[in-house]
Design a protein around this motif. Structure first.
Motif, PDB file in Angstrom:
ATOM      1  N   SER A 233       0.836  -1.196   0.000  1.00  0.00           N
ATOM      2  CA  SER A 233       0.000   0.000   0.000  1.00  0.00           C
ATOM      3  C   SER A 233       0.877   1.254   0.000  1.00  0.00           C
ATOM      4  CB  SER A 233      -0.885   0.014   1.246  1.00  0.00           C
ATOM      5  OG  SER A 233      -1.397   1.311   1.490  1.00  0.00           O
ATOM      6  N   PRO A 234       0.694   2.149  -0.966  1.00  0.00           N
ATOM      7  CA  PRO A 234       1.481   3.391  -0.972  1.00  0.00           C
ATOM      8  C   PRO A 234       1.321   4.197   0.313  1.00  0.00           C
ATOM      9  CG  PRO A 234       0.431   3.080  -3.090  1.00  0.00           C
ATOM     10  CD  PRO A 234      -0.143   2.041  -2.178  1.00  0.00           C
ATOM     11  N   ASN A 235       0.126   4.192   0.901  1.00  0.00           N
ATOM     12  CA  ASN A 235      -0.076   4.929   2.148  1.00  0.00           C
ATOM     13  C   ASN A 235       0.743   4.341   3.292  1.00  0.00           C
ATOM     14  OD1 ASN A 235      -1.821   7.043   1.487  1.00  0.00           O
ATOM     15  ND2 ASN A 235      -3.640   5.757   1.661  1.00  0.00           N
ATOM     16  N   VAL A 236       0.828   3.022   3.342  1.00  0.00           N
ATOM     17  CA  VAL A 236       1.614   2.381   4.402  1.00  0.00           C
ATOM     18  C   VAL A 236       3.104   2.618   4.152  1.00  0.00           C
ATOM     19  CG1 VAL A 236       2.115   0.230   5.613  1.00  0.00           C
ATOM     20  CG2 VAL A 236      -0.194   0.658   4.772  1.00  0.00           C
ATOM     21  N   GLN A 237       3.532   2.489   2.911  1.00  0.00           N
ATOM     22  CA  GLN A 237       4.916   2.796   2.560  1.00  0.00           C
ATOM     23  C   GLN A 237       5.260   4.219   2.980  1.00  0.00           C
ATOM     24  OE1 GLN A 237       5.206   2.158  -1.655  1.00  0.00           O
ATOM     25  NE2 GLN A 237       5.183  -0.069  -1.490  1.00  0.00           N
ATOM     26  N   ALA A 238       4.361   5.145   2.703  1.00  0.00           N
ATOM     27  CA  ALA A 238       4.603   6.558   3.016  1.00  0.00           C
ATOM     28  C   ALA A 238       4.792   6.762   4.511  1.00  0.00           C
ATOM     29  CB  ALA A 238       3.438   7.406   2.510  1.00  0.00           C
ATOM     30  N   ALA A 239       3.980   6.094   5.314  1.00  0.00           N
ATOM     31  CA  ALA A 239       4.089   6.241   6.760  1.00  0.00           C
ATOM     32  C   ALA A 239       5.419   5.716   7.274  1.00  0.00           C
ATOM     33  CB  ALA A 239       2.938   5.502   7.447  1.00  0.00           C
ATOM     34  N   LEU A 240       5.854   4.580   6.742  1.00  0.00           N
ATOM     35  CA  LEU A 240       7.126   4.008   7.187  1.00  0.00           C
ATOM     36  C   LEU A 240       8.304   4.878   6.759  1.00  0.00           C
ATOM     37  CD1 LEU A 240       6.555   0.184   6.565  1.00  0.00           C
ATOM     38  CD2 LEU A 240       6.258   1.493   8.672  1.00  0.00           C
ATOM     39  N   VAL A 241       8.277   5.371   5.536  1.00  0.00           N
ATOM     40  CA  VAL A 241       9.347   6.265   5.069  1.00  0.00           C
ATOM     41  C   VAL A 241       9.389   7.518   5.938  1.00  0.00           C
ATOM     42  CG1 VAL A 241      10.109   7.741   3.174  1.00  0.00           C
ATOM     43  CG2 VAL A 241       9.387   5.394   2.704  1.00  0.00           C
ATOM     44  N   ALA A 242       8.233   8.092   6.215  1.00  0.00           N
ATOM     45  CA  ALA A 242       8.179   9.314   7.023  1.00  0.00           C
ATOM     46  C   ALA A 242       8.709   9.068   8.429  1.00  0.00           C
ATOM     47  CB  ALA A 242       6.744   9.836   7.081  1.00  0.00           C
TER      48      ALA A 242
END
Length: 223
Positions: free
Chosen positions: A83-92
């Motif tokens: 999920s791009p949203n989950v990826q985004a949270a982990l990167v952030a």
């Protein structure tokens, strides 16, 4: 419209030639892109473009976007974070905790907390669990037995020795230490989901200083 990211099937796992214990096999059910590019990372945080601003004392810990991107891609494939949203949270989260990938060990306030590190600045007890999952209990015991100082630092050195493991700890923590509802909340991309991840899973406060990277990461990764 279908996102271009969803048209790329699979994620290539990276290999290294470092003389480390053989990682335990983790099944992956990848049928969706999880590739992160250096351009993605620099668009989210321009300071990841280079390590020139890294502290000279700990410069070897710094990973620029070119080095970080394949490690994140490997981690997202291994732990099936599609999920791009989950990826985004982990990167952030990692950008904030590691000062834009400049550190892989807690140093501040000096001398830092023994055993705390990886790119999400994971606490020592979780690093031992993580190392056990990745390398096995015997490898962890051997690292601790050969420690020259604090044994938790030896375990941290084990999981920091390869970028895919150092960058993989956030995905491991989310998928093994958090409730399924946390992942669902992140996938929804809502502020409530983001806050629940930080407070109820990571165990930190929702400092609004974290939000800019999260919002930008969602934008860049196509969430």
């Amino acid at each position: 419209m279908v996102s271009p990211r969803s048209l790329i099937l699979g994620c290539a796992l990276l290999t290294t030639t470092l003389a480390l214990p053989t990682p335990q096999t983790t099944p992956t059910t990848s049928n969706h892109t999880c590739a992160i590019t250096a351009s993605d990372l620099t668009a989210i945080d321009p300071t990841t473009a280079s390590c020139t601003s890294a502290s000279a004392t700990f410069a070897t810990e710094c990973a620029d976007a070119t080095r970080a991107a394949p490690a994140l891609t490997s981690a997202f494939a291994k732990y099936a974070i599609h999920s791009p949203n989950v990826q985004a949270a982990l990167v952030a989260l990692m950008l904030f905790e590691s000062a834009s990938f400049k550190y892989a060990h807690n140093h501040f306030p000096a001398p830092g907390r023994p055993g705390q590190g990886t790119r999400n600045m994971q606490m020592a007890p979780f690093n031992e669990k993580y190392a056990t999952d990745v390398f096995g209990a015997d490898a962890v015991a051997a690292a601790k037995a050969g420690a020259q100082g604090d044994s938790s630092d030896a375990v941290l050195a084990l999981v920091n020795a390869r970028d895919e493991d150092s960058f993989g700890s956030a995905a491991w923590f989310l998928t093994t230490q958090c409730e399924a509802s946390i992942v669902e909340g992140l996938a929804a991309g809502t502020e409530a989901g983001w806050e629940a991840y930080l407070v109820d899973c990571v165990g930190t406060s929702h400092d609004t200083a974290r939000d800019a990277s999260w919002i930008k990461a969602k934008e860049v990764l196509g969430a």
